[in-house]
Write a protein that holds these residues in place. Sequence first.
Motif, PDB file in Angstrom:
ATOM      1  N   THR A  24      76.893 -17.665  49.254  1.00 54.69           N
ATOM      2  CA  THR A  24      75.915 -18.435  48.473  1.00 54.69           C
ATOM      3  C   THR A  24      75.677 -19.835  49.023  1.00 54.69           C
ATOM      4  N   THR A  25      76.497 -20.237  50.002  1.00 49.74           N
ATOM      5  CA  THR A  25      76.357 -21.567  50.604  1.00 49.74           C
ATOM      6  C   THR A  25      76.531 -21.454  52.115  1.00 49.74           C
ATOM      7  N   ASP A  51      73.422 -14.002  48.901  1.00 44.74           N
ATOM      8  CA  ASP A  51      72.695 -14.522  47.755  1.00 44.74           C
ATOM      9  C   ASP A  51      71.227 -14.127  47.867  1.00 44.74           C
ATOM     10  N   LYS A  52      70.586 -13.879  46.742  1.00 43.44           N
ATOM     11  CA  LYS A  52      69.185 -13.437  46.758  1.00 43.44           C
ATOM     12  C   LYS A  52      68.282 -14.458  47.438  1.00 43.44           C
ATOM     13  N   ARG A  53      68.699 -15.720  47.479  1.00 42.40           N
ATOM     14  CA  ARG A  53      67.912 -16.749  48.181  1.00 42.40           C
ATOM     15  C   ARG A  53      67.784 -16.456  49.668  1.00 42.40           C
ATOM     16  N   THR A  56      64.556 -14.774  50.264  1.00 37.64           N
ATOM     17  CA  THR A  56      63.372 -15.535  49.873  1.00 37.64           C
ATOM     18  C   THR A  56      63.260 -16.684  50.868  1.00 37.64           C
ATOM     19  N   GLY A  58      61.323 -19.018  51.603  1.00 37.47           N
ATOM     20  CA  GLY A  58      60.940 -20.363  51.182  1.00 37.47           C
ATOM     21  C   GLY A  58      62.115 -21.243  50.802  1.00 37.47           C
ATOM     22  N   THR A  59      63.256 -20.649  50.482  1.00 35.32           N
ATOM     23  CA  THR A  59      64.442 -21.433  50.128  1.00 35.32           C
ATOM     24  C   THR A  59      65.126 -22.022  51.358  1.00 35.32           C
ATOM     25  N   ARG A  60      64.815 -21.470  52.528  1.00 32.93           N
ATOM     26  CA  ARG A  60      65.409 -21.874  53.812  1.00 32.93           C
ATOM     27  C   ARG A  60      66.874 -21.470  53.962  1.00 32.93           C
ATOM     28  N   PHE A  61      67.416 -20.791  52.986  1.00 27.73           N
ATOM     29  CA  PHE A  61      68.829 -20.415  53.049  1.00 27.73           C
ATOM     30  C   PHE A  61      69.104 -19.463  54.213  1.00 27.73           C
ATOM     31  N   GLU A  64      69.224 -21.412  57.420  1.00 28.44           N
ATOM     32  CA  GLU A  64      70.442 -22.216  57.523  1.00 28.44           C
ATOM     33  C   GLU A  64      71.634 -21.352  57.900  1.00 28.44           C
TER      34      GLU A  64
END
Length: 122
Positions: A24-25, A51-53, A56, A58-61, A64
């Motif tokens: 998640t991070t 993580d679901k991000r 997606t 747009g979250t840039r996760f 990263e």
Amino acid sequence: MPDAIEERAGVQVLVCDPAGPPVTTTQDALDLIGASYAGAEVVAVPASRLDKRFFTLGTRFAGEVMQKFVTYRVRLVVVGDISRHLAASSALRALVHESNKADHVWFVPDLDALDARLRDAG
């Protein structure tokens, strides 16, 4: 089963347990990279642990996380069915397509497909 280093198609792979802690991070990603330093050159992470991000853009996760793996020269493989995420995002479809043409980040449906990719790359 805990995360474990396995030889797959002649390559040392840290195969992450689907029931393990979620990513998640970016620190979670760095922890996986650190675990790979016990002898693995590839980290195979179940899509269910991301993580679901991650899916997606747009979250840039995703960017990263992927950049951490590229920076530390550890190959990231996302393992599992991500079809529902792909159906929802043309940008994600493009990212997966381009990533799978390169060597640093792959998206595969299962470990058998990973084995095939590793054999083909070797």
